[in-house]
Write a protein that holds these residues in place. Structure first.
Motif, short mmCIF file in Angstrom:
data_model
loop_
_atom_site.label_atom_id
_atom_site.label_comp_id
_atom_site.label_asym_id
_atom_site.label_seq_id
_atom_site.Cartn_x
_atom_site.Cartn_y
_atom_site.Cartn_z
N TYR A 150 -1.14 -7.36 12.57
CA TYR A 150 -0.35 -8.22 11.68
C TYR A 150 0.71 -7.34 11.01
CZ TYR A 150 0.95 -11.07 7.65
OH TYR A 150 1.65 -11.79 6.69
N ALA A 151 1.93 -7.86 10.95
CA ALA A 151 3.01 -7.15 10.26
C ALA A 151 3.73 -8.13 9.35
CB ALA A 151 3.99 -6.55 11.27
N GLY A 152 3.83 -7.75 8.08
CA GLY A 152 4.49 -8.60 7.10
C GLY A 152 5.27 -7.75 6.11
N PRO A 153 5.97 -8.38 5.19
CA PRO A 153 6.82 -7.64 4.25
C PRO A 153 6.07 -6.62 3.41
CG PRO A 153 7.32 -9.98 4.20
CD PRO A 153 6.07 -9.84 5.01
N ASP B 68 -0.91 -9.41 2.04
CA ASP B 68 0.54 -9.39 2.19
C ASP B 68 1.19 -10.18 1.05
OD1 ASP B 68 3.06 -9.02 3.17
OD2 ASP B 68 2.89 -10.50 4.79
N THR B 69 1.24 -9.53 -0.10
CA THR B 69 1.77 -10.17 -1.30
C THR B 69 2.47 -9.14 -2.16
OG1 THR B 69 1.15 -11.32 -3.35
CG2 THR B 69 -0.48 -9.85 -2.41
N ALA B 70 3.46 -9.59 -2.93
CA ALA B 70 4.22 -8.69 -3.80
C ALA B 70 3.57 -8.53 -5.16
CB ALA B 70 5.65 -9.22 -3.96
N THR B 71 2.47 -9.22 -5.41
CA THR B 71 1.85 -9.21 -6.74
C THR B 71 0.96 -7.99 -6.97
OG1 THR B 71 0.00 -10.54 -5.94
CG2 THR B 71 1.90 -11.72 -6.82
N MET C 198 -3.22 -1.23 -5.34
CA MET C 198 -3.28 -1.47 -3.90
C MET C 198 -4.53 -0.86 -3.28
SD MET C 198 0.67 -1.16 -2.52
CE MET C 198 0.89 0.55 -3.03
N ILE C 199 -4.94 0.30 -3.79
CA ILE C 199 -6.14 0.95 -3.26
C ILE C 199 -7.37 0.10 -3.51
CG2 ILE C 199 -7.67 2.93 -3.56
CD1 ILE C 199 -5.21 3.55 -1.93
N GLU C 200 -7.48 -0.40 -4.73
CA GLU C 200 -8.62 -1.25 -5.07
C GLU C 200 -8.61 -2.53 -4.24
OE1 GLU C 200 -10.62 -3.46 -8.97
OE2 GLU C 200 -8.92 -2.10 -9.20
N ALA D 184 -4.67 0.00 7.80
CA ALA D 184 -3.77 -0.88 7.06
C ALA D 184 -2.88 -0.07 6.12
CB ALA D 184 -4.57 -1.91 6.26
N LEU D 185 -1.61 -0.42 6.09
CA LEU D 185 -0.65 0.15 5.14
C LEU D 185 -0.13 -0.96 4.25
CD1 LEU D 185 1.45 2.59 7.38
CD2 LEU D 185 -0.07 3.23 5.50
N MET D 186 -0.38 -0.84 2.96
CA MET D 186 0.09 -1.83 2.01
C MET D 186 1.33 -1.26 1.30
SD MET D 186 -2.31 -3.88 -0.69
CE MET D 186 -1.72 -5.37 -1.50
#
Length: 465
Positions: A25-28, A58-61, A67-69, A101-103
């Motif tokens: 999966y790839a998203g913004p 996949d969210t900007a919030t 992000m780690i948690e 995964a990369l956030m």
């Protein structure tokens, strides 16, 4: 300066395998790759389930260290989902999936990694591996037993040690990474790096758009003879002004098994049977899928709570058995002690355990404690251990003889009136004087100082009452 991702994802079933067990999966704000394993045990179901759970990140919030948690929580939820799928269908026992995964929050990256899929970053023309393989050969490299070049051709390079498989010990590696404009990111399944070395990957990453690079990388893998599924995600870190955020891309098993799902709803995951064929097939026609053995050394851990209860039951049984043995042994012991004012034989041991009686009177004797010599009385009051009931009775008999000896000593030392000794005269009523004769003196022999029975002397019986 605000940054964004320009990405592309592509998955190929390969030239050998019939089914694709990779999902991506790839998203913004999220790049995610999962490589399923287990062959006929539904590896594609495992990877698709993992992607469907983690794609919600996949969210900007969510930004910064949060992000780690978030990544850790999502990986654990995906693991629980795999456990549920195995419970629903026991034939899925043995399936698993890698997770890389990369956030992205516009300023930095959060990495979660479990398994042997890889994450790379190319910066200023230099390719750097961001993830650490959880494989047998990588452990040999870490220990200095083989070189990185030897690992590339090692016969067990596909043997994975850690994987998302529904078991409680599936914890990912987590770390924060810096990012800058011009960086190029790559996530890929092991079908690429197991057959294409880093120099070729770096050359392919050096030029072109993300769309062209994913095609080039998969082509290199297939031409190198890869007998596995090959999946790649390539993303460029760019300034937001250069491009807008693209639409999310879902490829591989997650896309193929997404039946009936629309929009943001989670697709229904259906089971596709069939294992790999081709390079792993023997001349006898028996198909040997290398994916079946990727983490075969890990024993099944289904129903872990039942196993823990079983282990606890065994421990409790051992403790109870040991306690019963100790209690049974204690009830075969005897000792001599006091029961009120009398000597008694007790069965058991003279110990205090809350809620448990370890001794009781077995035989009460008529021998009074106060009739014993001082030394023997102190012995009885402190209890005298005996080897068995017969020995306890012999101890009481010895005490009785000691008491009798003391009684004999007391009888010898107590004066008594002699026979024939005249009683004092009373003056007659007549008032005449009475002339009395002086009494005859008879010497009295001194008491014997020899202890009765060779054990009791006069001093020993001083305390007898």
């Amino acid at each position: 300066m605000t940054l964004s991702l320009d990405y592309a994802a592509l998955s190929d079933v390969g030239r050998v395998r019939r089914n694709n067990e990779d999902s991506a999966y790839a998203g913004p704000h999220l790049l995610l790759l999962a490589d399923g394993m287990g062959g006929a045990a539904a590896g594609e179901v495992a990877s698709a389930a993992a992607v469907q759970v983690l794609r919600r990140l996949d969210t900007a919030t969510i930004t910064g260290e949060d992000m780690i948690e978030a990544l850790a929580g999502a990986v654990h939820r995906a693991n629980e989902r795999l456990s549920e799928l195995v419970e629903e269908d026991p034939e899925r026992e043995g399936m698993g999936s890698t997770v890389t995964a990369l956030m992205f929050d516009g300023e930095q990256l959060g990495l979660a990694h479990l398994g042997d899929s890889r994450a790379y970053r190319m910066r200023d023309g230099r390719l750097q591996q961001l993830s650490h393989d959880h494989t047998f050969v990588q452990s040999l490299v870490d220990e200095g037993r083989i070189s990185q070049e030897e690992a590339f051709t090692h016969p067990h390079r596909n043997l994975i040690l850690r994987v998302l498989d529904g078991r409680p010990d599936s914890d990912p590696d987590l770390q924060m990474l810096d990012v800058q404009a011009g960086d190029r990111l790559l996530l890929c399944s092991d079908g690429l790096p197991d057959y294409v070395n880093d120099d070729v990957i770096a050359a392919a990453m050096a030029d072109g758009t993300p769309d062209s690079v994913v095609v080039d990388l998969i082509t290199h893998a297939l031409e190198a003879g890869s007998n596995d599924n090959v999946t790649c995600i390539v993303a460029d870190v760019v300034e937001t002004a250069q491009t807008g955020a693209g639409a999310p891309q879902l490829v591989g098993a997650a896309a193929e098994l997404a039946q009936g799902g629309t929009g943001g709803a989670e697709p229904t995951i259906a089971v596709r049977g069939g294992g790999g064929e081709g390079a792993g097939a023997s001349e006898s026609g028996e198909h040997l899928d290398p994916e079946e053995l990727r983490y075969a050394p890990r024993p099944p851990k289904r129903f872990i709570w039942l196993r823990r209860l079983g282990a606890l039951a065994v421990v409790l049984a051992l403790v109870a058995g040991g306690g019963w043995f100790a209690y049974s042994w204690s009830q075969q012991q005897y000792y001599v002690g006091t029961d009120g004012d009398y000597v008694a034989i007790y069965r058991g041991v003279d110990e205090q355990v809350p809620g448990l009686t370890l001794s009781r009177v077995h035989e009460q004797k008529t021998l009074e404690v106060d009739k014993l010599p001082t030394y023997n009385r102190e012995q009885v009051e402190g209890t005298i251990q005996a080897d068995d009931l017969a020995a306890a009775r012999e101890i009481v008999e010895e005490l009785q003889r000691a008491a009798d000896a003391c009684a004999g000593q007391q009888a010898k030392t107590t004066p008594s009136p002699r026979p024939g000794t005249p009683a004092p005269s009373t003056p007659p009523a007549s008032g005449k004087p009475v002339v009395s004769k002086p009494p005859v003196s008879v010497p009295v022999a001194p008491p014997s100082s020899t202890p009765t029975n060779g054990a009791v002397g006069p001093d020993d019986c001083d305390g007898v009452r």
